[in-house]
Design a protein around this motif. Structure first.
Motif, short mmCIF file in Angstrom:
data_model
loop_
_atom_site.label_atom_id
_atom_site.label_comp_id
_atom_site.label_asym_id
_atom_site.label_seq_id
_atom_site.Cartn_x
_atom_site.Cartn_y
_atom_site.Cartn_z
N ASP A 25 -25.53 33.96 45.39
CA ASP A 25 -24.41 33.16 44.90
C ASP A 25 -25.00 32.00 44.11
OD1 ASP A 25 -22.27 31.42 44.51
OD2 ASP A 25 -21.37 31.84 46.46
N GLN A 60 -20.44 20.89 56.21
CA GLN A 60 -19.95 21.78 55.17
C GLN A 60 -21.00 22.86 54.93
OE1 GLN A 60 -19.43 18.83 52.10
NE2 GLN A 60 -17.23 18.70 52.46
N LYS A 84 -22.38 26.44 52.85
CA LYS A 84 -22.33 27.25 51.64
C LYS A 84 -23.17 28.49 51.86
CE LYS A 84 -21.48 23.57 48.24
NZ LYS A 84 -20.14 24.09 47.88
N GLY A 85 -22.65 29.63 51.36
CA GLY A 85 -23.34 30.88 51.58
C GLY A 85 -22.98 31.48 52.93
N MET A 104 -28.01 30.52 53.70
CA MET A 104 -26.88 29.60 53.62
C MET A 104 -27.38 28.19 53.91
SD MET A 104 -24.92 30.45 57.25
CE MET A 104 -23.65 29.21 56.96
N ASP A 106 -26.16 24.16 44.34
CA ASP A 106 -25.94 23.06 45.29
C ASP A 106 -27.27 22.56 45.85
OD1 ASP A 106 -24.03 21.47 47.01
OD2 ASP A 106 -25.14 22.53 48.58
N SER A 153 -23.70 29.43 42.94
CA SER A 153 -23.20 28.11 43.35
C SER A 153 -24.00 27.55 44.51
CB SER A 153 -21.72 28.19 43.72
OG SER A 153 -21.52 28.97 44.88
N VAL A 154 -24.53 28.43 45.38
CA VAL A 154 -25.35 27.95 46.50
C VAL A 154 -26.70 27.46 45.99
CG1 VAL A 154 -26.36 28.55 48.72
CG2 VAL A 154 -24.20 29.59 48.02
#
Length: 304
Positions: free
Chosen positions: A205, A246, A248-249, A239, A211, A207-208
């Motif tokens: 991903d 929060q 992600k992944g 992740m 980030d 976006s991960v």
């Protein structure tokens, strides 16, 4: 570690493969980050619709080409990365086909198929080139192209009739058979050993990665580096979690994540790392309704 992810982001944004090398318990592991492979569908007919959906789900970046506005449009192909409404030959020339591309020739007629193949075979041979049609019809077309001077060795590389022979009849089943052949081509020569130092998962991903590379907020990484038996993800899944909890992944969801999330959370800001093993065949996994029966070894690491 953050600097490595910055380099990975830069490489993959340029559509180049990148690698993360990390030493875990004295062994160096490599996590490959492979940009989304491009699948070009030459023809936007009825087979193209389910094939676009399935291929997108499999991680392909799908480009749909058709010369009819009623077929080449986003409402018809919402999952497509790119839709081109233009003549096939002109579009093939503009797409700058590379050796890592996948192409399915699924136009509405013999003449268009021939035009597409002439254009593709005149440039760089893609990793996969499939042609829709009956065996008799496709053999006749390939013989025609051979008479025109195209090398028989190149013609023999074309997957035709397209798709694996699974007895498909319906449009949706034919799309599944084509997608299966795409996977077969993608995984040719793939190391399937669960304990390989080359981690199995290569998709990611973006976006991960972004980030981790761009967001300097303290966070911890969870990376699956070894699996055995049946697991929800393969090695290479990762992740993050930050101080606001929060995430992600994913590394599989359910108890496989919750078992390590808090441990990873407590590493944030410490500069430490440690390894944990999640057993998916125990009573807790059964109570969570997980059918997996294997184990995952996971690296927990403070990223700052």
């Amino acid at each position: 570690m953050r600097e490595q992810f910055i380099a990975i982001q830069n490489e993959t944004r340029c559509n180049r493969t990148a690698e993360l090398k990390i030493v875990i318990e004295g062994t160096e592991y490599t996590r490959i980050f492979r940009p989304r492979e491009r699948l070009i569908l030459l023809g936007g007919g009825h087979i193209a619709q389910p094939l676009c959906t399935i291929a997108s789900m499999l991680g392909f970046s799908v480009t749909v080409v058709d010369d009819r506005p009623s077929f080449a449009n986003h409402p018809r192909f919402p999952e497509a990365e790119q839709i081109v409404c233009d003549e096939f030959v002109h579009t093939v020339e503009r797409l700058n086909i590379q050796s890592g591309d996948y192409i399915a020739v699924i136009t509405r007629g013999h003449r268009y198929d021939a035009d597409c193949l002439r254009a593709v075979l005149s440039g760089t041979m893609p990793r996969y080139l499939g042609l829709l049609g009956s065996r008799r019809r496709t053999i006749a077309l390939l013989d025609l192209l051979a008479q025109e001077g195209f090398a028989r060795e190149m013609l023999d590389e074309i997957h035709t009739p397209i798709g694996l022979d699974i007895g498909a009849l319906s449009v949706q089943e034919i799309a599944v058979s084509i997608a299966a052949e795409l996977i077969q081509c993608r995984r040719a020569g793939f190391d399937r050993r669960s304990k390989s130092c080359i981690l199995a998962e290569e998709m990611f991903d973006a976006s991960v990665v972004a980030d981790i590379a761009e967001n300097e907020d303290p966070k911890a990484l969870m990376l699956v580096y070894e699996t055995s038996g049946s697991t929800p993800v393969k090695s290479g899944a990762f992740m993050t979690v930050n101080r606001d909890f929060q995430i992600k992944g994913t590394i599989g969801g359910g108890c496989s994540e919750s078992a390590v999330l808090r441990d990873a959370f407590h590493l944030i800001g410490t500069g430490d790392q440690r390894c944990v093993t999640v057993n998916l065949s125990n009573e807790i996994a059964a109570e969570e309704g997980m059918v997996c029966g294997g184990q995952m070894k996971i690296l927990l690491m403070d990223l700052n």
